[in-house]
Design an enzyme around this catalytic site. Structure first.
Site, mmCIF file in Angstrom:
data_model
loop_
_atom_site.group_PDB
_atom_site.id
_atom_site.type_symbol
_atom_site.label_atom_id
_atom_site.label_comp_id
_atom_site.label_asym_id
_atom_site.label_seq_id
_atom_site.Cartn_x
_atom_site.Cartn_y
_atom_site.Cartn_z
ATOM 1 N N HIS A 116 -23.883 -3.463 9.645
ATOM 2 C CA HIS A 116 -25.159 -3.240 10.539
ATOM 3 C C HIS A 116 -26.664 -3.419 10.076
ATOM 4 O O HIS A 116 -26.608 -3.755 9.082
ATOM 5 C CB HIS A 116 -24.948 -1.891 11.473
ATOM 6 C CG HIS A 116 -23.539 -1.934 11.824
ATOM 7 N ND1 HIS A 116 -22.899 -2.554 12.967
ATOM 8 C CD2 HIS A 116 -22.481 -1.124 11.454
ATOM 9 C CE1 HIS A 116 -21.565 -2.181 13.099
ATOM 10 N NE2 HIS A 116 -21.327 -1.463 12.273
ATOM 11 N N GLU A 290 -13.715 1.204 6.672
ATOM 12 C CA GLU A 290 -14.064 2.189 7.665
ATOM 13 C C GLU A 290 -14.053 3.372 6.676
ATOM 14 O O GLU A 290 -12.727 3.692 6.456
ATOM 15 C CB GLU A 290 -13.390 2.124 8.873
ATOM 16 C CG GLU A 290 -13.401 0.809 9.553
ATOM 17 C CD GLU A 290 -14.876 0.606 10.324
ATOM 18 O OE1 GLU A 290 -15.451 1.593 10.008
ATOM 19 O OE2 GLU A 290 -14.920 -0.263 11.081
HETATM 20 ZN ZN ZN Z 1 -19.576 -0.645 11.500
#
Ligand code: ZN
Length: 326
Positions: A116, A290
């Protein structure tokens, strides 16, 4: 753009991918302290390559926007389809660091992809534009998730990535970023993949944190599934990416002591996906990690800790080093 709405996805159905491989990889890296966990984990042992077999899972995910990680995350976007476009005005701004003079990783190129961009939420029309990921067209990028207190995934990914760069450079690696906070938004997922490809990276790791339901905890590494469609052909990198991902998972587990995800991967800490443009379009070994669930209070307490992020970066680096040194 809110971090909640589109980013949040309901927990995915439990899956039972590759327990064997990670168990082996972790066993080689993890000291005695975690033996108990490993024994527990070893209970299941079906392995398989998950990718092909998991088609249904991937499909369901694509259908439902918002998956844990950014559900939305699906770094590549997530929902909707419209005419996409390419990325105007955004040049593959790979940020290269000065190559270290020496070290065991001298001559090796690692591309780090901070998931991001802190500015994405201010550019909805740009990041919502669809790009071609080979199998589909998906959003250029997404905003990423955030903790309930407002610490954004984009801030987190940049921080961990910078710590990771410092560690890898000390070992002689040449480290390039897909973005280093110096651009207003993006890059798009296809461009992120292109940066790793053009750099001829020996390994690429995309850093993320998930945005799943409270109670869902732990980390997982996402590997590319077998995809051969349009511009996407992951067949040459599936095996090497698995090797990289298993080592990254093992290093992360050993260094942070954080258990693997309790909601994805069946306890293996490994997931395989075919819906992520950043993986589909890669021609070099690449995985996503993650690091935890920003929406869970216990995980977020770790994710917002600089000391924990340092351990996370250390663990990821150890996985990369293990992979590169064979
Ligand atoms: Zn992400």
């Amino acid at each position: 753009m809110s971090y909640v709405g589109p980013d949040f996805e309901p927990p995915r159905p439990p899956r039972h991918p590759l327990r064997g491989p990670l168990t082996v990889a972790v066993a080689a890296l993890v000291p005695g302290a975690l033996v108990g966990w490993l024994v527990w984990q070893a209970v299941g042992d079906d392995d398989g390559d998950g990718s092909a077999a998991r088609a249904p899972a991937s499909a369901s995910r694509s259908a439902s926007p918002g998956t844990p990680d950014d559900g939305k995350e699906r770094p590549d976007g997530g929902t909707g389809q419209s005419g996409g476009g390419e990325e105007p005005g955004t040049s593959p701004s790979a940020t290269a660091s000065a190559p270290a003079a020496s070290g065991p990783l001298k001559g090796r190129v690692v591309v780090v992809d901070p998931g991001h961009n802190p500015g994405n939420f201010r550019h909805p029309s740009d990041i919502n534009r669809k790009v071609d990921i080979g199998t589909n067209r998906k959003e250029c990028d997404t905003t990423g998730t955030a903790t309930n207190s407002g610490y954004t995934e984009a801030e987190f990914t940049l921080d961990v990535s910078r710590r990771l760069r410092t560690i890898l450079e000390k070992q002689g690696a040449t480290v390039k970023f897909t973005q280093d906070g110096g651009r207003a938004w993006g890059p798009c997922v296809d461009e992120r993949a292109e940066i790793g490809n053009k750099a001829g990276a020996d390994a690429v790791v995309s850093i993320h944190a998930d945005g799943s339901a409270a109670g869902n905890r732990g980390f997982h590494v996402i590997l590319p599934g077998v995809v051969h469609s349009g511009a996407a052909d992951t067949r040459p990198i599936v095996a090497s990416s698995r090797a990289l991902g298993e080592r990254v998972a093992g290093g992360f587990l050993r260094t942070t002591g954080t258990p693997p995800s309790n909601y994805i991967g069946g306890g293996t800490g490994i997931d395989v996906r075919k819906d992520l443009g950043g993986l589909n379009l890669s021609t070099v070994p690449k995985v996503f990690i993650e690091c935890g669930n920003m929406r869970d209070s216990k995980d977020s307490a770790q994710l917002t800790s600089g000391a924990w992020r340092q351990k996370a970066a250390q663990g990821i680096s150890e996985g990369i080093v293990s992979f590169l040194r064979g």
